[in-house]
Design a protein around this motif. Structure first.
Motif, PDB file in Angstrom:
ATOM      1  N   CYS A 102     -10.680  20.703  10.274  1.00 42.66           N
ATOM      2  CA  CYS A 102     -10.607  20.885   8.822  1.00 42.66           C
ATOM      3  C   CYS A 102     -10.132  22.296   8.463  1.00 42.66           C
ATOM      4  O   CYS A 102      -9.385  22.477   7.501  1.00 42.66           O
ATOM      5  CB  CYS A 102     -11.964  20.604   8.191  1.00 42.66           C
ATOM      6  SG  CYS A 102     -12.407  18.841   8.186  1.00 42.66           S
TER       7      CYS A 102
ATOM      8  N   HIS B 106      -6.753  23.002   6.362  1.00 45.63           N
ATOM      9  CA  HIS B 106      -6.648  23.865   5.190  1.00 45.63           C
ATOM     10  C   HIS B 106      -5.443  24.794   5.301  1.00 45.63           C
ATOM     11  O   HIS B 106      -4.677  24.976   4.345  1.00 45.63           O
ATOM     12  CB  HIS B 106      -7.916  24.713   5.042  1.00 45.63           C
ATOM     13  CG  HIS B 106      -8.904  24.170   4.072  1.00 45.63           C
ATOM     14  ND1 HIS B 106      -8.657  24.075   2.722  1.00 45.63           N
ATOM     15  CD2 HIS B 106     -10.146  23.678   4.255  1.00 45.63           C
ATOM     16  CE1 HIS B 106      -9.702  23.557   2.116  1.00 45.63           C
ATOM     17  NE2 HIS B 106     -10.624  23.308   3.018  1.00 45.63           N
TER      18      HIS B 106
ATOM     19  N   TRP C  41      -8.218  14.112   5.935  1.00 47.39           N
ATOM     20  CA  TRP C  41      -9.460  14.459   5.252  1.00 47.39           C
ATOM     21  C   TRP C  41     -10.438  13.291   5.205  1.00 47.39           C
ATOM     22  O   TRP C  41     -11.624  13.481   4.896  1.00 47.39           O
ATOM     23  CB  TRP C  41      -9.177  14.984   3.851  1.00 47.39           C
ATOM     24  CG  TRP C  41      -8.813  16.430   3.837  1.00 47.39           C
ATOM     25  CD1 TRP C  41      -7.605  16.979   3.525  1.00 47.39           C
ATOM     26  CD2 TRP C  41      -9.668  17.529   4.178  1.00 47.39           C
ATOM     27  NE1 TRP C  41      -7.644  18.352   3.651  1.00 47.39           N
ATOM     28  CE2 TRP C  41      -8.899  18.711   4.046  1.00 47.39           C
ATOM     29  CE3 TRP C  41     -11.001  17.638   4.577  1.00 47.39           C
ATOM     30  CZ2 TRP C  41      -9.429  19.975   4.305  1.00 47.39           C
ATOM     31  CZ3 TRP C  41     -11.528  18.895   4.836  1.00 47.39           C
ATOM     32  CH2 TRP C  41     -10.748  20.040   4.693  1.00 47.39           C
TER      33      TRP C  41
ATOM     34  N   ARG D 121     -17.939  16.241   2.394  1.00 42.29           N
ATOM     35  CA  ARG D 121     -16.508  16.250   2.723  1.00 42.29           C
ATOM     36  C   ARG D 121     -15.693  16.822   1.565  1.00 42.29           C
ATOM     37  O   ARG D 121     -14.759  17.618   1.766  1.00 42.29           O
ATOM     38  CB  ARG D 121     -16.045  14.827   3.051  1.00 42.29           C
ATOM     39  CG  ARG D 121     -14.604  14.702   3.600  1.00 42.29           C
ATOM     40  CD  ARG D 121     -13.514  14.773   2.552  1.00 42.29           C
ATOM     41  NE  ARG D 121     -13.726  13.929   1.401  1.00 42.29           N
ATOM     42  CZ  ARG D 121     -13.318  12.658   1.323  1.00 42.29           C
ATOM     43  NH1 ARG D 121     -12.626  12.121   2.307  1.00 42.29           N
ATOM     44  NH2 ARG D 121     -13.550  11.938   0.220  1.00 42.29           N
TER      45      ARG D 121
ATOM     46  N   ARG E 290     -13.221  20.004   1.523  1.00 40.45           N
ATOM     47  CA  ARG E 290     -11.800  19.932   1.167  1.00 40.45           C
ATOM     48  C   ARG E 290     -11.454  20.888   0.033  1.00 40.45           C
ATOM     49  O   ARG E 290     -10.398  21.535   0.056  1.00 40.45           O
ATOM     50  CB  ARG E 290     -11.406  18.505   0.779  1.00 40.45           C
ATOM     51  CG  ARG E 290      -9.914  18.365   0.539  1.00 40.45           C
ATOM     52  CD  ARG E 290      -9.464  16.930   0.382  1.00 40.45           C
ATOM     53  NE  ARG E 290      -8.004  16.869   0.351  1.00 40.45           N
ATOM     54  CZ  ARG E 290      -7.292  15.750   0.264  1.00 40.45           C
ATOM     55  NH1 ARG E 290      -7.917  14.584   0.193  1.00 40.45           N
ATOM     56  NH2 ARG E 290      -5.973  15.794   0.241  1.00 40.45           N
TER      57      ARG E 290
END
Length: 202
Positions: free
Chosen positions: A48, A52, A76, A192, A196
Protein backbone atom coordinates in the motif's frame (compact mmCIF):
# COMPACT_ATOMS: atom_id res chain seq x y z
CA UNK A 1 0.97 31.48 -5.78
CA UNK A 2 -0.73 31.38 -2.39
CA UNK A 3 -2.36 34.64 -1.25
CA UNK A 4 -0.91 36.33 1.81
CA UNK A 5 -3.58 36.91 4.42
CA UNK A 6 -3.57 39.31 7.35
CA UNK A 7 -2.83 37.57 10.65
CA UNK A 8 -5.94 36.76 12.70
CA UNK A 9 -6.70 38.95 15.72
CA UNK A 10 -5.38 37.74 19.08
CA UNK A 11 -7.56 35.09 20.63
CA UNK A 12 -9.45 36.35 23.69
CA UNK A 13 -9.51 33.79 26.46
CA UNK A 14 -11.66 33.63 29.53
CA UNK A 15 -9.96 34.81 32.70
CA UNK A 16 -7.89 32.03 34.18
CA UNK A 17 -8.07 29.88 31.02
CA UNK A 18 -4.91 29.82 28.97
CA UNK A 19 -5.01 29.02 25.30
CA UNK A 20 -3.18 25.84 24.32
CA UNK A 21 -0.06 26.34 22.22
CA UNK A 22 -0.17 24.89 18.74
CA UNK A 23 1.47 21.50 18.41
CA UNK A 24 4.74 21.65 16.52
CA UNK A 25 4.64 19.98 13.13
CA UNK A 26 6.59 16.70 13.23
CA UNK A 27 9.77 16.56 11.21
CA UNK A 28 9.53 14.76 7.91
CA UNK A 29 10.63 11.15 8.22
CA UNK A 30 13.70 10.29 6.19
CA UNK A 31 13.75 7.45 3.71
CA UNK A 32 16.10 5.41 5.91
CA UNK A 33 13.89 5.90 8.96
CA UNK A 34 10.81 4.90 6.99
CA UNK A 35 12.55 1.77 5.70
CA UNK A 36 13.55 0.92 9.25
CA UNK A 37 9.94 1.25 10.45
CA UNK A 38 8.67 -0.74 7.47
CA UNK A 39 10.72 -3.78 8.46
CA UNK A 40 7.99 -4.78 10.90
CA UNK A 41 5.06 -3.99 8.59
CA UNK A 42 3.10 -6.62 6.68
CA UNK A 43 3.45 -7.28 2.98
CA UNK A 44 -0.01 -5.75 2.60
CA UNK A 45 1.08 -2.52 4.28
CA UNK A 46 4.31 -2.31 2.27
CA UNK A 47 2.40 -2.80 -0.98
CA UNK A 48 0.00 0.00 0.00
CA UNK A 49 2.89 2.38 0.69
CA UNK A 50 4.40 1.57 -2.71
CA UNK A 51 0.95 1.96 -4.28
CA UNK A 52 0.58 5.45 -2.78
CA UNK A 53 3.88 6.47 -4.33
CA UNK A 54 3.02 4.97 -7.70
CA UNK A 55 -0.29 6.84 -7.72
CA UNK A 56 1.36 10.12 -6.74
CA UNK A 57 3.97 9.67 -9.46
CA UNK A 58 1.36 8.96 -12.13
CA UNK A 59 -0.43 12.15 -11.15
CA UNK A 60 2.81 14.10 -11.37
CA UNK A 61 3.62 12.89 -14.91
CA UNK A 62 0.00 13.18 -16.07
CA UNK A 63 -0.64 9.48 -16.73
CA UNK A 64 -4.42 9.20 -16.78
CA UNK A 65 -6.47 6.41 -18.31
CA UNK A 66 -9.33 4.08 -17.30
CA UNK A 67 -6.81 1.22 -17.19
CA UNK A 68 -4.85 3.17 -14.61
CA UNK A 69 -7.99 3.74 -12.52
CA UNK A 70 -8.79 0.03 -12.72
CA UNK A 71 -5.27 -0.81 -11.60
CA UNK A 72 -5.39 1.32 -8.46
CA UNK A 73 -8.96 0.36 -7.54
CA UNK A 74 -8.10 -3.31 -7.90
CA UNK A 75 -4.95 -3.20 -5.79
CA UNK A 76 -6.66 -1.17 -3.09
CA UNK A 77 -9.26 -3.93 -2.84
CA UNK A 78 -6.58 -6.46 -1.94
CA UNK A 79 -6.49 -5.70 1.82
CA UNK A 80 -10.18 -6.72 2.02
CA UNK A 81 -9.64 -10.22 0.62
CA UNK A 82 -9.76 -12.38 3.74
CA UNK A 83 -11.65 -15.34 2.26
CA UNK A 84 -9.83 -17.78 -0.09
CA UNK A 85 -12.73 -17.93 -2.55
CA UNK A 86 -13.08 -14.15 -2.64
CA UNK A 87 -9.33 -13.83 -3.07
CA UNK A 88 -9.36 -16.17 -6.07
CA UNK A 89 -12.12 -14.16 -7.71
CA UNK A 90 -10.29 -10.90 -6.99
CA UNK A 91 -6.94 -12.18 -8.27
CA UNK A 92 -8.50 -13.43 -11.53
CA UNK A 93 -9.73 -9.90 -12.24
CA UNK A 94 -6.29 -8.31 -11.94
CA UNK A 95 -6.35 -6.40 -15.23
CA UNK A 96 -3.86 -5.49 -17.95
CA UNK A 97 -1.69 -3.09 -15.97
CA UNK A 98 -1.10 -5.67 -13.23
CA UNK A 99 -0.11 -8.13 -15.96
CA UNK A 100 2.30 -5.51 -17.30
CA UNK A 101 3.88 -5.34 -13.84
CA UNK A 102 4.27 -9.11 -14.06
CA UNK A 103 6.32 -8.71 -17.30
CA UNK A 104 3.44 -8.94 -19.81
CA UNK A 105 3.25 -6.47 -22.71
CA UNK A 106 2.18 -2.91 -22.09
CA UNK A 107 -1.50 -2.49 -23.04
CA UNK A 108 -1.91 -0.89 -26.46
CA UNK A 109 -3.94 2.03 -25.09
CA UNK A 110 -1.12 2.97 -22.73
CA UNK A 111 1.56 2.38 -25.34
CA UNK A 112 -0.09 5.11 -27.42
CA UNK A 113 0.31 7.51 -24.48
CA UNK A 114 4.03 6.87 -23.97
CA UNK A 115 5.26 9.65 -26.32
CA UNK A 116 3.41 12.18 -24.12
CA UNK A 117 5.11 11.03 -20.91
CA UNK A 118 8.54 11.97 -19.52
CA UNK A 119 9.52 8.30 -19.05
CA UNK A 120 10.03 5.30 -21.31
CA UNK A 121 8.31 1.93 -21.15
CA UNK A 122 11.07 0.26 -19.14
CA UNK A 123 10.93 2.98 -16.50
CA UNK A 124 7.15 2.72 -16.36
CA UNK A 125 7.46 -1.03 -15.89
CA UNK A 126 9.62 -0.66 -12.80
CA UNK A 127 7.22 1.87 -11.25
CA UNK A 128 4.29 -0.51 -11.75
CA UNK A 129 6.31 -3.58 -10.83
CA UNK A 130 7.06 -2.48 -7.26
CA UNK A 131 3.57 -2.69 -5.68
CA UNK A 132 2.59 -5.57 -7.96
CA UNK A 133 5.56 -7.76 -7.05
CA UNK A 134 5.26 -7.08 -3.31
CA UNK A 135 1.88 -8.80 -3.67
CA UNK A 136 2.06 -11.31 -6.52
CA UNK A 137 5.67 -12.20 -5.77
CA UNK A 138 4.45 -13.58 -2.43
CA UNK A 139 0.93 -14.83 -3.13
CA UNK A 140 1.89 -18.32 -4.26
CA UNK A 141 5.14 -18.96 -2.41
CA UNK A 142 6.68 -18.47 1.00
CA UNK A 143 6.90 -14.76 1.85
CA UNK A 144 10.19 -13.17 0.81
CA UNK A 145 10.80 -10.40 3.31
CA UNK A 146 14.00 -9.09 1.72
CA UNK A 147 12.60 -9.03 -1.81
CA UNK A 148 9.50 -7.17 -0.66
CA UNK A 149 11.71 -4.62 1.09
CA UNK A 150 13.78 -4.24 -2.08
CA UNK A 151 10.68 -3.26 -4.06
CA UNK A 152 9.58 -0.87 -1.33
CA UNK A 153 13.06 0.63 -1.37
CA UNK A 154 12.66 1.27 -5.10
CA UNK A 155 9.37 3.10 -4.52
CA UNK A 156 10.86 5.24 -1.78
CA UNK A 157 13.86 6.05 -3.98
CA UNK A 158 11.39 7.16 -6.65
CA UNK A 159 9.51 9.36 -4.18
CA UNK A 160 12.72 10.93 -2.92
CA UNK A 161 14.03 11.58 -6.43
CA UNK A 162 10.75 13.03 -7.69
CA UNK A 163 10.01 15.14 -4.62
CA UNK A 164 6.94 13.11 -3.65
CA UNK A 165 5.85 13.18 -0.02
CA UNK A 166 6.07 9.87 1.81
CA UNK A 167 2.76 8.45 3.08
CA UNK A 168 2.38 8.30 6.85
CA UNK A 169 3.29 4.74 7.80
CA UNK A 170 1.88 5.12 11.32
CA UNK A 171 -1.52 4.29 9.80
CA UNK A 172 -0.23 0.80 9.04
CA UNK A 173 1.44 0.09 12.37
CA UNK A 174 -1.09 -2.59 13.37
CA UNK A 175 -0.56 -4.56 10.16
CA UNK A 176 2.49 -6.61 11.13
CA UNK A 177 4.75 -8.95 9.19
CA UNK A 178 4.80 -11.21 12.27
CA UNK A 179 1.08 -11.94 11.82
CA UNK A 180 -0.71 -14.18 9.33
CA UNK A 181 2.42 -15.48 7.61
CA UNK A 182 3.64 -12.03 6.63
CA UNK A 183 0.33 -10.58 5.45
CA UNK A 184 -0.97 -9.06 8.69
CA UNK A 185 -4.44 -9.53 10.12
CA UNK A 186 -7.52 -8.80 7.95
CA UNK A 187 -8.74 -5.20 8.10
CA UNK A 188 -12.14 -3.56 7.77
CA UNK A 189 -13.27 -1.48 4.83
CA UNK A 190 -13.10 1.63 7.01
CA UNK A 191 -9.46 0.95 7.84
CA UNK A 192 -8.71 0.30 4.18
CA UNK A 193 -10.34 3.62 3.29
CA UNK A 194 -8.20 5.44 5.85
CA UNK A 195 -5.11 3.76 4.38
CA UNK A 196 -6.08 4.82 0.89
CA UNK A 197 -6.91 8.42 1.75
CA UNK A 198 -3.79 8.74 3.94
CA UNK A 199 -4.03 12.52 4.19
CA UNK A 200 -1.25 12.61 6.80
CA UNK A 201 2.17 12.67 5.20
CA UNK A 202 5.67 12.63 6.60
Amino acid sequence: MAAFLSPPPPRICEIGVASSPAKPKPARMTKDALLDHAQTLSLTARACIALHITEAYFKKIGLQHPLVDTFFNHLWDHPLQSDPKAFSTWEAQRGDLVDFGLTDDLPDDLEELMPTLPINEQELFHVVEAPVEILWGNFFSNPDDQEAMRYLHFSLDLAEREGLIFPDISLYQNSRYADNNGWGHPISENVRDSWRSNTNFV
